[in-house]
Design a protein around this motif. Sequence first.
Motif, mmCIF file in Angstrom:
data_model
loop_
_atom_site.group_PDB
_atom_site.id
_atom_site.type_symbol
_atom_site.label_atom_id
_atom_site.label_comp_id
_atom_site.label_asym_id
_atom_site.label_seq_id
_atom_site.Cartn_x
_atom_site.Cartn_y
_atom_site.Cartn_z
ATOM 1 N N LYS A 1 56.793 14.544 3.980
ATOM 2 C CA LYS A 1 57.565 15.289 4.967
ATOM 3 C C LYS A 1 58.795 14.508 5.419
ATOM 4 O O LYS A 1 59.897 15.047 5.522
ATOM 5 N N ASN A 2 58.659 13.165 5.675
ATOM 6 C CA ASN A 2 59.802 12.396 6.177
ATOM 7 C C ASN A 2 60.909 12.280 5.134
ATOM 8 O O ASN A 2 62.082 12.276 5.446
ATOM 9 N N GLU A 3 60.568 12.194 3.874
ATOM 10 C CA GLU A 3 61.589 12.154 2.835
ATOM 11 C C GLU A 3 62.307 13.490 2.738
ATOM 12 O O GLU A 3 63.511 13.542 2.483
ATOM 13 N N ARG A 4 61.469 14.520 2.955
ATOM 14 C CA ARG A 4 62.071 15.848 2.923
ATOM 15 C C ARG A 4 63.057 16.020 4.064
ATOM 16 O O ARG A 4 64.154 16.564 3.907
ATOM 17 N N ASP A 5 62.658 15.506 5.227
ATOM 18 C CA ASP A 5 63.555 15.594 6.382
ATOM 19 C C ASP A 5 64.830 14.755 6.156
ATOM 20 O O ASP A 5 65.935 15.158 6.542
ATOM 21 N N LYS A 6 64.660 13.587 5.559
ATOM 22 C CA LYS A 6 65.811 12.716 5.300
ATOM 23 C C LYS A 6 66.788 13.374 4.323
ATOM 24 O O LYS A 6 68.008 13.282 4.466
ATOM 25 N N GLN A 7 66.210 14.050 3.336
ATOM 26 C CA GLN A 7 67.060 14.724 2.363
ATOM 27 C C GLN A 7 67.858 15.834 3.030
ATOM 28 O O GLN A 7 69.042 16.033 2.738
ATOM 29 N N LYS A 8 67.172 16.528 3.954
ATOM 30 C CA LYS A 8 67.881 17.580 4.674
ATOM 31 C C LYS A 8 69.020 16.982 5.502
ATOM 32 O O LYS A 8 70.121 17.541 5.583
ATOM 33 N N LEU A 9 68.745 15.825 6.127
ATOM 34 C CA LEU A 9 69.780 15.157 6.920
ATOM 35 C C LEU A 9 70.965 14.765 6.039
ATOM 36 O O LEU A 9 72.130 14.938 6.425
ATOM 37 N N ILE A 10 70.644 14.229 4.866
ATOM 38 C CA ILE A 10 71.722 13.831 3.946
ATOM 39 C C ILE A 10 72.568 15.037 3.581
ATOM 40 O O ILE A 10 73.808 14.981 3.565
ATOM 41 N N ASP A 11 71.883 16.149 3.309
ATOM 42 C CA ASP A 11 72.621 17.362 2.941
ATOM 43 C C ASP A 11 73.491 17.833 4.093
ATOM 44 O O ASP A 11 74.638 18.271 3.897
ATOM 45 N N THR A 12 72.921 17.739 5.328
ATOM 46 C CA THR A 12 73.687 18.174 6.503
ATOM 47 C C THR A 12 74.910 17.276 6.693
ATOM 48 O O THR A 12 76.031 17.756 6.940
ATOM 49 N N VAL A 13 74.693 15.942 6.579
ATOM 50 C CA VAL A 13 75.807 14.998 6.748
ATOM 51 C C VAL A 13 76.865 15.227 5.674
ATOM 52 O O VAL A 13 78.076 15.220 5.953
ATOM 53 N N ALA A 14 76.410 15.433 4.447
ATOM 54 C CA ALA A 14 77.347 15.673 3.349
ATOM 55 C C ALA A 14 78.179 16.918 3.619
ATOM 56 O O ALA A 14 79.396 16.941 3.363
ATOM 57 N N LYS A 15 77.525 17.930 4.155
ATOM 58 C CA LYS A 15 78.237 19.165 4.459
ATOM 59 C C LYS A 15 79.294 18.919 5.535
ATOM 60 O O LYS A 15 80.441 19.390 5.427
#
Length: 756
Positions: free
Chosen positions: A731-745
């Motif tokens: 779950k935490n990796e999934r959340d981190k990936q979402k954060l990365i995607d949000t930051v990238a956006k």
Amino acid sequence: MERAKMAEAESLESAAEHERILREIESTDTACIGPTLRSVYDGEEHGRFMEKLETRIRNHDREIEKMCNFHYQGFVDSITELLKVRGEAQKLKNQVTDTNRKLQQEGKELVIAMEELKQCRLQQRNISATVDKLMLCLPVLEMYSKLRDQMKTKRHYPALKTLEHLEHTYLPQVSHYRFCKVMVDNIPKLREEIKDVSMSDLKDFLESIRKHSDKIGETAMKQVPGAQDLVDFSPVYRCLHIYSVLGARETFENYYRKQRRKQARLVLQPPSNMHETLDGYRKYFNQIVGFFVVEDHILHTTQGLVNRAYIDELWEMALSKTIAALRTHSSYCSDPNLVLDLKNLIVLFADTLQVYGFPVNQLFDMLLEIRDQYSETLLKKWAGIFRNILDSDNYSPIPVTSEDMYKKVVGQFPFQDTELEKQSFPKKFPFSEFVPKVYNEIKEFIYACLKFSEDLHLSSTEVDDMIRKSTNLLLTRTLSNCLQNVIKRKNIGLTELVQIIINTTHLEKSCKYLEEFITNITNVLPETVHTTKLYGTTTFKDARHAAEEEIYTNLNQKIDQFLQLADYDWMTGDLDNKASDYLIDLIAFLRSTFAVFTHLPGKVAQTACMSACKHLATSLMQLLLEAEVRQLTLGALQQFNLDVRECEQFARSGPVPGFQEDTLQLAFIDLRQLLDLFIQWDWSTYLADYGQPNCKYLRVNPVTALTLLEKISREMKDTSRKNNMFAQFRKNERDKQKLIDTVAKQLRGLISSHHS
């Protein structure tokens, strides 16, 4: 009564006059009696005079008769004696006749002998006449014999004089003899023979002086006067006299001048290899001088055989051809010593001919042209000298172990340093060997320029200007090119470049001493109007700046060489807790390099250090962002961070003095803020403060951040796919990936808004 008295008086006077005339007639020579008788006839009393004259005659007759009567007996006695003598005379006549008969008989032999003597006398007279005629002819024959002897011994002018005497003095006295007619007919032939032989002698003379012109010229150029004494000019004089006497002087003059013009053209034609040796030029000049020494002597010792206009015409031709030949041949010369020797030879050539009255200004003007060529050959020679000095230099400070060695260096180069003087031996000068060597070679170049200006009749200002212009060319072109070539060499090291900067700094300072050196030898003050200034400072500044740029480039190349050794494992998750080996070696190299910069001007060392740190930071950023690295882990980023910290530590250590506080660390500020952003994962702060002047991550560009974030994102997605094969996605990796995607956006949004 009175009349009777007057008549009586006149009668007395007339009687007295007649008496006087009679006495005069008796006592005067009969040849002179005419005037006396005329005086009687002019008067009116000649009748009475005649009476008195008759009376006087009768008186004289009576006196004569008296005298004869007195001597008559003597006369009779004489007659008697004479008759006696006649008988004796007859006897004597008979004796004489008898004697004559005897004498005739006995004198026949004598008569015969006398006849023979008469014949002898006649023969003697004939012989004497013959001798007289022979004596008259003998001088003619002797003169003719003398003429032949003179012609045989080639004494043509005396022979011509003898011929003149023979023709006009001796032959007319015996012209009726046949042999004299033969001589008279032969005289024109003899004249032509003398004329031809004397012309032959002249041709021999012309050929002789053509062959010996160089010897005559050599003597003239050594001692000037007396060179003409080497030549026997008598054939010219004889031939001139002979042709003058024969009425053909103009023919002779035209022939002589024509032949000498031909010889002049031959003399003025230089050999094709004249430029190879000084002897070639010397022989050429000797021949020209020899030619004009002869013509000058002919001008002053003959009456019009050559004139000033003819000499001037030849000299103008000689000048133009000589100057053209020298321009051509000297252009082939690449040896400055030969050019200098040629200049001295031309000066001697000009001075020698000037002594003989020939104008030589054009030769000195041409020497100014050769001066420029001399300067070029000097520059080429000194280019080789400078190259040898720079190639053989060890680019290390000059070590000295004694006072003598120290004084020797200071004597070669103007250097003063109180602190260095106080140091004990051994010690080192800051510059390398090439500094005193180059300085002294510049002085030698100045001396070489000065040598050419000697004897050119130039003013001190002209000499000074010439030296300064040539020296400027040496500094700005020759030495500058040599320095630039050394600086641009592929194999040159930082140590050499640093030493070049130090050396050029000291050479720049020495330019004022070169100015003083030129002033001392030319006696022209630098403040004089139109005095050319030396551009040495510009030369050495340009060389120094080129060396500085080369140092910056060289340092960057060395850094690149070390960075090629970098071998980052961008996918690693482990941390070594120490900087990479290549970076440690790179930092050690930089420290040792900047330690050498201690003698450099402060700004140069600081600029080099800052340039190196900036290039290192830029290169590290490029390593991190290069397109070939598509994925990287945060662990690899941590390891990379250790290397950057090592660089920052180097910057803080002050490898070069003079930086204020953390100025040098600013070279790595872009890397530091980028790494801090990712390691601390402080995206909220970055995104919230972006665009503000005092934000924490001011140096982080959104494009750079997005590039690096995408690499990390790729690595995390790839790792997640691998993990998903064996277990559920965390779950935490999934959340981190979402954060990365949000930051990238959001980063893309910042980039887009920035471009718009």
